[in-house]
Design a protein around this motif. Sequence first.
Motif, PDB file in Angstrom:
ATOM      1  N   VAL A   1       0.862  -1.185   0.000  1.00 57.54           N
ATOM      2  CA  VAL A   1       0.000   0.000   0.000  1.00 57.54           C
ATOM      3  C   VAL A   1       0.895   1.230   0.000  1.00 57.54           C
ATOM      4  N   MET A   2       0.706   2.101  -0.987  1.00 57.16           N
ATOM      5  CA  MET A   2       1.521   3.299  -1.149  1.00 57.16           C
ATOM      6  C   MET A   2       0.622   4.527  -1.171  1.00 57.16           C
ATOM      7  N   PHE A   3       1.072   5.582  -0.489  1.00 62.48           N
ATOM      8  CA  PHE A   3       0.349   6.855  -0.469  1.00 62.48           C
ATOM      9  C   PHE A   3       1.114   7.846  -1.342  1.00 62.48           C
ATOM     10  N   GLU A   4       0.398   8.473  -2.250  1.00 59.90           N
ATOM     11  CA  GLU A   4       1.000   9.422  -3.182  1.00 59.90           C
ATOM     12  C   GLU A   4       0.140  10.673  -3.253  1.00 59.90           C
ATOM     13  N   GLY A   5       0.776  11.752  -3.699  1.00 60.76           N
ATOM     14  CA  GLY A   5       0.022  12.967  -3.956  1.00 60.76           C
ATOM     15  C   GLY A   5      -0.770  12.849  -5.241  1.00 60.76           C
ATOM     16  N   GLN A   6      -1.699  13.746  -5.411  1.00 64.52           N
ATOM     17  CA  GLN A   6      -2.498  13.722  -6.628  1.00 64.52           C
ATOM     18  C   GLN A   6      -1.621  14.026  -7.835  1.00 64.52           C
ATOM     19  N   LYS A   7      -1.873  13.315  -8.891  1.00 60.68           N
ATOM     20  CA  LYS A   7      -1.063  13.465 -10.086  1.00 60.68           C
ATOM     21  C   LYS A   7      -1.345  14.799 -10.762  1.00 60.68           C
ATOM     22  N   VAL A   8      -0.314  15.331 -11.389  1.00 59.57           N
ATOM     23  CA  VAL A   8      -0.441  16.565 -12.162  1.00 59.57           C
ATOM     24  C   VAL A   8      -0.810  16.191 -13.578  1.00 59.57           C
ATOM     25  N   VAL A   9      -1.967  16.627 -14.004  1.00 61.39           N
ATOM     26  CA  VAL A   9      -2.464  16.232 -15.315  1.00 61.39           C
ATOM     27  C   VAL A   9      -2.162  17.323 -16.323  1.00 61.39           C
ATOM     28  N   HIS A  10      -2.059  16.911 -17.577  1.00 66.81           N
ATOM     29  CA  HIS A  10      -1.787  17.818 -18.689  1.00 66.81           C
ATOM     30  C   HIS A  10      -2.816  17.546 -19.774  1.00 66.81           C
ATOM     31  N   ARG A  11      -3.593  18.555 -20.078  1.00 69.85           N
ATOM     32  CA  ARG A  11      -4.594  18.403 -21.127  1.00 69.85           C
ATOM     33  C   ARG A  11      -4.051  18.806 -22.488  1.00 69.85           C
ATOM     34  N   LYS A  12      -3.077  19.700 -22.507  1.00 68.15           N
ATOM     35  CA  LYS A  12      -2.565  20.143 -23.796  1.00 68.15           C
ATOM     36  C   LYS A  12      -1.778  19.052 -24.498  1.00 68.15           C
ATOM     37  N   GLY A  13      -1.185  18.143 -23.722  1.00 61.84           N
ATOM     38  CA  GLY A  13      -0.386  17.092 -24.341  1.00 61.84           C
ATOM     39  C   GLY A  13      -1.192  15.902 -24.808  1.00 61.84           C
ATOM     40  N   PHE A  14      -2.510  16.018 -24.747  1.00 56.06           N
ATOM     41  CA  PHE A  14      -3.343  14.882 -25.134  1.00 56.06           C
ATOM     42  C   PHE A  14      -3.282  14.710 -26.647  1.00 56.06           C
ATOM     43  N   SER A  15      -2.961  13.528 -27.084  1.00 51.46           N
ATOM     44  CA  SER A  15      -2.924  13.216 -28.501  1.00 51.46           C
ATOM     45  C   SER A  15      -3.162  11.728 -28.680  1.00 51.46           C
ATOM     46  N   ILE A  16      -3.556  11.365 -29.881  1.00 51.76           N
ATOM     47  CA  ILE A  16      -3.818   9.964 -30.165  1.00 51.76           C
ATOM     48  C   ILE A  16      -2.536   9.157 -30.033  1.00 51.76           C
ATOM     49  N   GLU A  17      -1.418   9.704 -30.507  1.00 56.51           N
ATOM     50  CA  GLU A  17      -0.151   8.992 -30.416  1.00 56.51           C
ATOM     51  C   GLU A  17       0.243   8.774 -28.958  1.00 56.51           C
ATOM     52  N   ALA A  18       0.024   9.804 -28.106  1.00 57.51           N
ATOM     53  CA  ALA A  18       0.407   9.682 -26.695  1.00 57.51           C
ATOM     54  C   ALA A  18      -0.433   8.630 -25.985  1.00 57.51           C
ATOM     55  N   VAL A  19      -1.720   8.583 -26.277  1.00 56.38           N
ATOM     56  CA  VAL A  19      -2.586   7.608 -25.625  1.00 56.38           C
ATOM     57  C   VAL A  19      -2.243   6.198 -26.074  1.00 56.38           C
ATOM     58  N   ASN A  20      -2.004   6.024 -27.348  1.00 57.21           N
ATOM     59  CA  ASN A  20      -1.680   4.689 -27.855  1.00 57.21           C
ATOM     60  C   ASN A  20      -0.360   4.166 -27.300  1.00 57.21           C
ATOM     61  N   ALA A  21       0.543   5.073 -26.932  1.00 57.99           N
ATOM     62  CA  ALA A  21       1.846   4.646 -26.430  1.00 57.99           C
ATOM     63  C   ALA A  21       1.809   4.259 -24.956  1.00 57.99           C
ATOM     64  N   LEU A  22       0.719   4.535 -24.260  1.00 54.81           N
ATOM     65  CA  LEU A  22       0.642   4.247 -22.831  1.00 54.81           C
ATOM     66  C   LEU A  22       0.211   2.805 -22.592  1.00 54.81           C
ATOM     67  N   PRO A  23       0.901   2.086 -21.719  1.00 51.82           N
ATOM     68  CA  PRO A  23       0.427   0.736 -21.387  1.00 51.82           C
ATOM     69  C   PRO A  23      -0.883   0.766 -20.613  1.00 51.82           C
ATOM     70  N   ASP A  24      -1.084   1.821 -19.802  1.00 52.43           N
ATOM     71  CA  ASP A  24      -2.327   2.011 -19.061  1.00 52.43           C
ATOM     72  C   ASP A  24      -2.749   3.465 -19.237  1.00 52.43           C
ATOM     73  N   PRO A  25      -3.777   3.741 -20.029  1.00 59.34           N
ATOM     74  CA  PRO A  25      -4.131   5.137 -20.308  1.00 59.34           C
ATOM     75  C   PRO A  25      -4.639   5.901 -19.106  1.00 59.34           C
ATOM     76  N   PHE A  26      -5.035   5.224 -18.024  1.00 60.64           N
ATOM     77  CA  PHE A  26      -5.599   5.909 -16.864  1.00 60.64           C
ATOM     78  C   PHE A  26      -4.561   6.209 -15.790  1.00 60.64           C
ATOM     79  N   ASP A  27      -3.402   5.627 -15.879  1.00 63.50           N
ATOM     80  CA  ASP A  27      -2.345   5.851 -14.892  1.00 63.50           C
ATOM     81  C   ASP A  27      -1.218   6.626 -15.554  1.00 63.50           C
ATOM     82  N   SER A  28      -1.455   7.899 -15.813  1.00 63.94           N
ATOM     83  CA  SER A  28      -0.478   8.749 -16.482  1.00 63.94           C
ATOM     84  C   SER A  28      -0.784  10.194 -16.141  1.00 63.94           C
ATOM     85  N   ASP A  29      -0.003  11.125 -16.701  1.00 68.12           N
ATOM     86  CA  ASP A  29      -0.240  12.541 -16.474  1.00 68.12           C
ATOM     87  C   ASP A  29      -1.205  13.130 -17.494  1.00 68.12           C
TER      88      ASP A  29
END
Length: 473
Positions: free
Chosen positions: A439-467
Motif C-alpha cells: 500500500v503506497m500513499f502518493e500525492g495527486q497526479k499533475v495532469v496535462h490536457r494540452k499534451g493529449f494526442s492519439i499517439e500519446a494515448v496509444n503509447a501508454l500501457p495504461d491510459p488511466f495511470d499517467s499525467d
Amino acid sequence: WQPRRRATPAARTSSATSRSSSSPRSSPASPPPRPRAPPSSPRAGATRGAGPRSASTTSSSPPRPAAPSPAPRRRRGRPGRRARTPSPSRSPPTPGPVERFRLARTTLRSRLPAAEAWFRDLAAGVHRAREVSLVCTPDWCHRALADPLLASPTLETLALGECRFSDAGAAAAAASRLTELSLSSTHISEVALQSLLSGCPALRSVMLRHIQGPRRIHISSCHSLVLLGVWQYKYLEELTVEDAPRLERLLCDAHLGTAVTIVGAPKLTALGYLVLGFRDFFHGIDKPAAQKKVDKGLRAPFNCVKILAISVTLSSKKNMESVMNLLKCFPFLETLHIQGNKRGEGEVHSIGPNYYQKLDPIGCIVNHLQSVRLEIKFEKRESKVENQNLLEFVCFLLANAQVLQTMKIQSAMSNNPAWITEQQNLLSQCHRASLEAKVMFEGQKVVHRKGFSIEAVNALPDPFDSDIDIMGY
C-alpha cells in the motif's frame, strides 16, 4: 589633373540650388570626378555589392562575392522608402501535395468562403494534404463546411474543431486512407456521423469530444478501429459499439444514464471512465454469468477487459453497491482505477465492515486483481465519512485479493505525514490475502490536457495511470 579650389559662400549657395533642381552628375557646379586606375580585369570592381571604390584595384585583392540583386542604396535625407527587390535565389512556390496543414488560434469570422476554399484545395486541388488540423476556440470559428475533406483520396489524419458536416457530404465520404479522426465541438447529425464512419474503412482512432447534434452514437462494422474516445456528453442517451474486432480501448466519461452496449469487441482491454451515481447507471446484476443488461445497455460479462476505470462518490451506499455489481461484469479484471468524487447533494452513508462481509465473493477480485489505484478528491480532513468508507473499501480489497501486488492511494492529504501515519496504522490491522500486497500513499497526479494526442494515448500501457487527464479531456 587640376587642383580643387575652395568654393566661396556664394558659390556654395549656387551649387546647392543647382543640385536641388537636377541630379548631382548633371550639375554644372559639381566638380569632375577623379579618374580611377583601369582594373586588372574587365569586370574587376564592377560587381554589385562590392566594397567601397578605391583609386586602384589589383589582382592580389579580388572583389567580394556578389550579393543577390540588392536594391540601390539611397543616401540619407532623401525622401521615399527603399523598394525591396525579390531575391533571385528564392524560387517561386511550386504546386504540389501538402504534407501537413495545421491552423490553430485564428479567426474564421467573415472568412468562411476562404476557409471552405482551403478545404476544397486541400482535398482535391494541387495541394492535396495528408494531415489537416484546424482546431479553433468556439468564439472564433463559425461552422465552416468541411465536406470536401471527406472525399480526399490522400488524407490520413483529420482534426477539426467548431466546423460542420452536412448529411449529403458525409454520405459521399470516400477518404479511403483516413486513419485518425478527431472532432471537437463539431456540428454533425446522427445520420451523417454514421455515414462518415462507414465511408472511412481505414479508421484506427476516433475521438469525439463535444460534438453537437447526435444523442445516439452507433459504431458498427469498423473493422480497423483500435481506439475510440467519447467525452463530455451531457445529452448522450446511447453509446453502441458493434462488430469492432480490433477495438482495444474505449475511453469516455459515460454518465447521466447513458445506455452502453458493446457487442463484438473481443480485444477490448481498457474501458473507462464509467461514472456511477447518476440515475442508477448500473444495476440489476446478481451473478457474474448473468447475461443481463445494466441500465438498458451494458452486457455482462466482459471477459476481455483487463483495465477498468470508475468514477464514484464514496459517501453513497447506493453507489458502492453499484460498484460491487459492476465488478461482476469483468471476471478477468487485473487493474482497477477508482476516482472518488466529492460529496454531492443527497444522503451520506457510513459503510461499515458488515456490509462487505455479506457480499458474495467477486471472481475478479479474488483471482485476478493485481493493481488498484484510488484517486481521492478529498481536500479537507473533516471528510470523516468519506475517509472511513475509503478505509473499509481498501480493507475489503486487501482481505480478498489473493494476487494483489500494489495499491496506490492518491490524495491531497498525502503531503501530511501525520495523516499518512494514521492511515498506515489503521490498515496494518487489516487482514491481507496476498503477502506481496503493498500500500503506497502518493500525492495527486499533475495532469496535462494540452499534451493529449492519439499517439500519446496509444503509447501508454495504461491510459488511466499517467499525467494525461482522460476524465477531463
